[in-house]
Design an enzyme around this catalytic site. Sequence first.
Site, PDB file in Angstrom:
ATOM      1  N   GLU A  30      38.909  45.009  35.780  1.00  0.00           N
ATOM      2  CA  GLU A  30      39.536  44.615  37.044  1.00  0.00           C
ATOM      3  C   GLU A  30      40.991  45.095  37.151  1.00  0.00           C
ATOM      4  O   GLU A  30      41.772  44.560  37.926  1.00  0.00           O
ATOM      5  CB  GLU A  30      39.458  43.102  37.205  1.00  0.00           C
ATOM      6  CG  GLU A  30      38.035  42.581  37.304  1.00  0.00           C
ATOM      7  CD  GLU A  30      37.989  41.078  37.424  1.00  0.00           C
ATOM      8  OE1 GLU A  30      38.162  40.578  38.546  1.00  0.00           O
ATOM      9  OE2 GLU A  30      37.773  40.413  36.403  1.00  0.00           O
ATOM     10  N   SER A 203      35.007  40.087  39.753  1.00  0.00           N
ATOM     11  CA  SER A 203      34.892  41.100  40.796  1.00  0.00           C
ATOM     12  C   SER A 203      33.502  41.724  40.851  1.00  0.00           C
ATOM     13  O   SER A 203      33.330  42.871  41.242  1.00  0.00           O
ATOM     14  CB  SER A 203      35.943  42.215  40.612  1.00  0.00           C
ATOM     15  OG  SER A 203      37.240  41.695  40.766  1.00  0.00           O
ATOM     16  N   SER A 342      42.370  39.075  50.750  1.00  0.00           N
ATOM     17  CA  SER A 342      41.466  38.339  49.867  1.00  0.00           C
ATOM     18  C   SER A 342      41.191  36.952  50.431  1.00  0.00           C
ATOM     19  O   SER A 342      41.974  36.412  51.217  1.00  0.00           O
ATOM     20  CB  SER A 342      42.079  38.218  48.466  1.00  0.00           C
ATOM     21  OG  SER A 342      42.351  39.489  47.913  1.00  0.00           O
TER      22      SER A 342
END
EC number: 6.3.2.4
Length: 374
Positions: A30, A203, A342
């Site tokens: 990530e 993720s 996000s």
Amino acid sequence: MSAMPTDPTVSPATRGRLCVLLVFGGRSSEHAVSCMTAREVLAVIDRDRYDVVAVGITRDGRWVLHEGDLAIDAEGLPEVDPDGTPVALAGDRLLALDVEGGSRQLAAVDVAFPLLHGPWGEDGTLQGLFEMADLRYVGSGVLASAVAMDKAVAKQLFAAAGLPQLPYAVVAADEWSRDAAAVRETVASLHYPVFVKPARAGSSMGGTLVADEHALAAAIEVAQEHDPKVIVEAAVEAREVECGVLQNPDGSLRVSTPGEIAVDHGAGHDFYDFSAKYVDGTSKNLIPAPIEEVLVDRVRDKAARAFTALGCEGIARVDFFLVDGTFFINEVNTMPGFTPYSMYPQVWEATGLGYAELVECLIAHALARPTGLR
């Protein structure tokens, strides 16, 4: 954008500003997501209140000073520039290192703001470094960070807290190679389709939706590229609903309005994977989640219970599957995706807390909380 503060070696009382050490990048898969987050936080953090020093951790684990723009990798994603000035943390002092083994002080740090996702950053390792240095930092401590990262362990604590979960199985590091037949039998008891994922990744890295037993081996091997320990979970038709939890400096909790993830399955995504999240824009955040008010109250309560069950502090995003009016806990992220696009910042925006205010709240909580046992 320069990441260096103005004379951060001067004491906070003298210079009138606290020094914030922003740490990002890291060795996990990530890395790019962390860089995206850092870029946005650097853009909004209050430079009138804080001197900011940004340090990137390269993909091979070296700490370097971040100045200027982020580098771009072969896939067009941001990454830490490996040619930056090498640095090291010695207690609350950030030191620049030279090739001859010498060092000079860059900053006297008051609080660290780790923005790493995944292992070697979000999993308690970096938090342990800050604890040993007696340096205050944003987010959960060592135990909660490690537990939340390890989905297999977190599931045991969710069960103890009475939080419903979908049926699952844990495939230990050597179990697949030692007794694949037993693993296949266990997975079959969950009933296909199933979702296979690394136990300690995020993720959606290494995740695969598996329709039948013929695809199981390949899915486990993909997951083990990220983590030798694997979770296999029953896959059901569900809505994905997420809440943000924020801890105030006095220890009380705030829970955001929930948001829902809408994935365009017609765009080639079987689930909410990395590409749908960060690359091709085929997923949407529905905020507030279009659910009944009674369900809003229910999921916010469960989010707070999950946060408390793992002993989280400061910040977390709590993810659920909604099936026929029942919320099944999926996972807790102690450092969720934190760009303005996000889910975590967006649900707080909808709850009345803007992005810059959110950053300020997290730093305030970190400054109010002592290091060590608490």
